[in-house]
Design a protein around this motif. Structure first.
Motif, PDB file in Angstrom:
ATOM      1  N   ASN A   2      14.010 -46.597   2.546  1.00 12.98           N
ATOM      2  CA  ASN A   2      13.467 -45.789   1.462  1.00 12.98           C
ATOM      3  C   ASN A   2      11.944 -45.859   1.441  1.00 12.98           C
ATOM      4  OD1 ASN A   2      12.645 -48.055  -0.073  1.00 12.98           O
ATOM      5  ND2 ASN A   2      14.780 -48.375  -0.629  1.00 12.98           N
ATOM      6  N   CYS A   3      11.334 -45.048   0.586  1.00 11.92           N
ATOM      7  CA  CYS A   3       9.882 -44.915   0.568  1.00 11.92           C
ATOM      8  C   CYS A   3       9.167 -46.244   0.392  1.00 11.92           C
ATOM      9  CB  CYS A   3       9.474 -43.964  -0.548  1.00 11.92           C
ATOM     10  SG  CYS A   3       9.795 -44.616  -2.179  1.00 11.92           S
ATOM     11  N   CYS A   4       9.709 -47.036  -0.527  1.00 13.69           N
ATOM     12  CA  CYS A   4       8.993 -48.261  -0.859  1.00 13.69           C
ATOM     13  C   CYS A   4       9.039 -49.280   0.254  1.00 13.69           C
ATOM     14  CB  CYS A   4       9.534 -48.877  -2.133  1.00 13.69           C
ATOM     15  SG  CYS A   4       9.030 -47.869  -3.509  1.00 13.69           S
ATOM     16  N   ALA A   5      10.095 -49.249   1.018  1.00 11.74           N
ATOM     17  CA  ALA A   5      10.221 -50.232   2.072  1.00 11.74           C
ATOM     18  C   ALA A   5       9.124 -50.027   3.107  1.00 11.74           C
ATOM     19  CB  ALA A   5      11.585 -50.130   2.727  1.00 11.74           C
ATOM     20  N   GLN A   6       8.483 -48.845   3.073  1.00  7.02           N
ATOM     21  CA  GLN A   6       7.428 -48.586   4.049  1.00  7.02           C
ATOM     22  C   GLN A   6       6.081 -49.127   3.573  1.00  7.02           C
ATOM     23  OE1 GLN A   6       7.909 -44.379   4.100  1.00  7.02           O
ATOM     24  NE2 GLN A   6       9.762 -44.460   5.357  1.00  7.02           N
ATOM     25  N   SER A 217      15.677 -42.456  -3.593  1.00  7.35           N
ATOM     26  CA  SER A 217      14.686 -43.353  -2.989  1.00  7.35           C
ATOM     27  C   SER A 217      13.357 -43.329  -3.751  1.00  7.35           C
ATOM     28  CB  SER A 217      14.459 -42.984  -1.520  1.00  7.35           C
ATOM     29  OG  SER A 217      13.967 -41.665  -1.448  1.00  7.35           O
ATOM     30  N   GLN A 218      13.223 -42.366  -4.655  1.00 12.31           N
ATOM     31  CA  GLN A 218      12.015 -42.329  -5.488  1.00 12.31           C
ATOM     32  C   GLN A 218      12.218 -43.084  -6.812  1.00 12.31           C
ATOM     33  OE1 GLN A 218      11.887 -37.933  -4.932  1.00 12.31           O
ATOM     34  NE2 GLN A 218       9.668 -38.244  -4.781  1.00 12.31           N
ATOM     35  N   ILE A 219      13.389 -43.737  -6.912  1.00 10.38           N
ATOM     36  CA  ILE A 219      13.676 -44.573  -8.083  1.00 10.38           C
ATOM     37  C   ILE A 219      13.494 -46.026  -7.669  1.00 10.38           C
ATOM     38  CG2 ILE A 219      15.473 -45.303  -9.721  1.00 10.38           C
ATOM     39  CD1 ILE A 219      16.792 -42.526  -9.300  1.00 10.38           C
ATOM     40  N   CYS A 220      12.855 -46.823  -8.501  1.00  9.06           N
ATOM     41  CA  CYS A 220      12.725 -48.248  -8.192  1.00  9.06           C
ATOM     42  C   CYS A 220      13.474 -49.067  -9.234  1.00  9.06           C
ATOM     43  CB  CYS A 220      11.251 -48.658  -8.162  1.00  9.06           C
ATOM     44  SG  CYS A 220      11.024 -50.414  -7.759  1.00  9.06           S
ATOM     45  N   MET A 221      14.428 -49.853  -8.752  1.00  7.85           N
ATOM     46  CA  MET A 221      15.192 -50.744  -9.631  1.00  7.85           C
ATOM     47  C   MET A 221      14.476 -52.084  -9.705  1.00  7.85           C
ATOM     48  SD  MET A 221      17.905 -51.393 -11.477  1.00  7.85           S
ATOM     49  CE  MET A 221      18.135 -52.987 -12.289  1.00  7.85           C
ATOM     50  N   VAL A 222      14.187 -52.529 -10.913  1.00  9.53           N
ATOM     51  CA  VAL A 222      13.482 -53.790 -11.126  1.00  9.53           C
ATOM     52  C   VAL A 222      14.429 -54.768 -11.813  1.00  9.53           C
ATOM     53  CG1 VAL A 222      11.463 -54.908 -12.145  1.00  9.53           C
ATOM     54  CG2 VAL A 222      11.357 -52.477 -11.484  1.00  9.53           C
ATOM     55  N   GLY A 223      14.675 -55.914 -11.191  1.00  3.28           N
ATOM     56  CA  GLY A 223      15.610 -56.856 -11.800  1.00  3.28           C
ATOM     57  C   GLY A 223      15.324 -58.285 -11.379  1.00  3.28           C
ATOM     58  N   ASP A 224      16.021 -59.207 -12.015  1.00  3.45           N
ATOM     59  CA  ASP A 224      15.798 -60.628 -11.733  1.00  3.45           C
ATOM     60  C   ASP A 224      16.957 -61.275 -10.979  1.00  3.45           C
ATOM     61  OD1 ASP A 224      17.551 -60.568 -13.995  1.00  3.45           O
ATOM     62  OD2 ASP A 224      17.044 -62.668 -14.390  1.00  3.45           O
TER      63      ASP A 224
END
Lengths: 282, 282
Positions: A2-6, A217-224
């Motif tokens: 996905n985008c962020c992995a780049q 892929s333009q969504i970012c999941m933020v978690g712990d």
């Protein structure tokens, strides 16, 4: 990929520490936040959260992962002449209200008791088209019976669970019985399986992607949590950001036994405020 | 073939109407009664029940099928320094008391609420060695959390369910969420499966046979439902008597689609009073 992995991800090994906040934020259209361990921990708000959410809200769409029930009902065009019966707390009411969906139950039924008299019949609203079940510390038999009647007797009535978590971190001091308990009670009286719209189901990502016409892929999941939040994000095709403000330690993340690697990790979500400084200084 | 099947049962076809009450009673050492539809129906006691139970008690051992938890704990020699935590009503307290087993919870915890304060910790008794869950119209979050803590944190603590019935006939007017609901709640917060000691498990028959040194074929299960009570009796190797005072009609019993045939059927348990007359007249 996905985008962020780049954005600065190393090949193999464990996830990189997030350094380029601005590029991450630019590549994301929507953030989904887990709350427990990300927004608050136990009964305390995590340092810097209000400013961070304000900043992100001014630039992106942001959602709590607990808002999946409203997102799902909205996406499936829940009829306006139907109602939701809630087993849950104020959060579910709020999300349904914001989505323009009619509801009954929830906190309003928290003090109701059933003191049976001979021949007693509980009336229920035949316009209830969905029962949404989440964590509810005011669960009682009135709510159980009301929800059971709706699911068993209203044709087509849906049984939706916001989560099936065994335990929840209501206070720092211990673990408390979670939403899985309330969902289990309704499973037990209806012998039906719920549609789980929250973690680990990926309904929410699909709903958001469809509603905002973006890619998951333009969504970012933020978690712990690696095995719930991060896996949930990855299963939904999203970018993932682990925060160390909850249950996962850096040692666990970097352990050779851990097979779940987020795209990035950071200490707490207020680290994202660094992006604002860059933007402001630019 | 058990003892009772030899008392006038026709070969093949549907079960015979019980005519020889005295021979039935003579061949049985212990009766197990289902309550709903046999002892009471909805909120009314069925005609002639007190006299019938008095008569049988003077001749035999009699048990309610709901007394399986105490029978099980007694048979497995539940330690006297341990306690049971109850999610359930007065019946479970009564059966444990009669069996000499220490207990806490149940109706005593019916009015307790959790109003969380920061850092709150619920203390629990580390001597609880079993949580027994049955129908409880006063279920609340206090009880859910207490039971969850015992099962999750007390080493070896058992999770025992008296039944997993989806619904119960609390009143004549409608079906009400049953014990399956309370059991489901604890399954949901512990992610553990209970040991179901009541129907359809045959623990109870085995416990009674062992305790009284009789054969399970000398136990007669009396119930109003073919697919639960009668099947339960048959699976436990017992004689079975169907009463038509509950949900099963003669038409259903004799339908060619019904594959479950009791050894006998009768209208209601007070028909057994005829045996007394015979005995008295003899």
């Amino acid at each position: 990929m996905n985008c962020c992995a780049q954005v600065g991800a190393e090949a193999g090994g464990s996830a990189p520490f997030l350094t380029d906040h601005t590029t991450l934020i630019d590549s994301v259209e929507t953030f989904i936040f887990d709350c427990d361990g990300v927004i608050w921990k136990g009964d305390s708000l995590i340092d810097g959260v209000p400013e961070t959410l304000d900043m992100l809200r001014s630039m992106e769409e942001i959602f709590a992962s607990s808002f999946a029930a409203a997102a799902y009902l909205k996406s499936m065009k829940f009829p306006t002449d139907k109602k939701v019966y809630i087993i849950g707390e104020a959060g579910i009411q709020l999300e349904l209200k914001q989505a323009g969906i009619n509801y009954i139950g929830g906190p309003e039924d928290g003090d109701k008791r059933i003191d049976l008299t001979p021949g007693q019949l509980m009336e229920h609203d035949h316009d209830v088209g969905a029962v949404v079940v989440g964590f509810d510390r005011y669960l009682n038999y009135y709510k159980l019976q009301y929800a059971t009647l709706c699911i068993r007797e209203n044709p087509g009535c849906m049984f939706i669970a916001t989560n099936c978590d065994a335990v929840i971190h209501l206070t720092d001091a211990q673990e408390w019985a979670g939403g899985g308990s309330m969902v289990g009670a309704i499973k037990g009286s209806t012998k039906k399986e719920p549609l789980v719209v929250g973690k680990p189901s990926t309904f929410m990502m699909d709903c958001l992607a469809s509603e905002f016409n973006i890619k998951t892929s333009q969504i970012c999941m933020v978690g712990d949590r690696l095995d719930t939040d991060i896996l949930f994000g990855q299963n939904g095709g999203c970018a993932t950001l682990l925060v160390l403000s909850g249950v996962t330690t850096l040692e666990t993340l970097q352990s050779s036994e851990n097979k779940i690697q987020p795209d990035f990790y950071t200490n707490k979500i207020s680290d994202l405020l660094a992006a604002k400084k860059v933007t402001t200084n630019a």
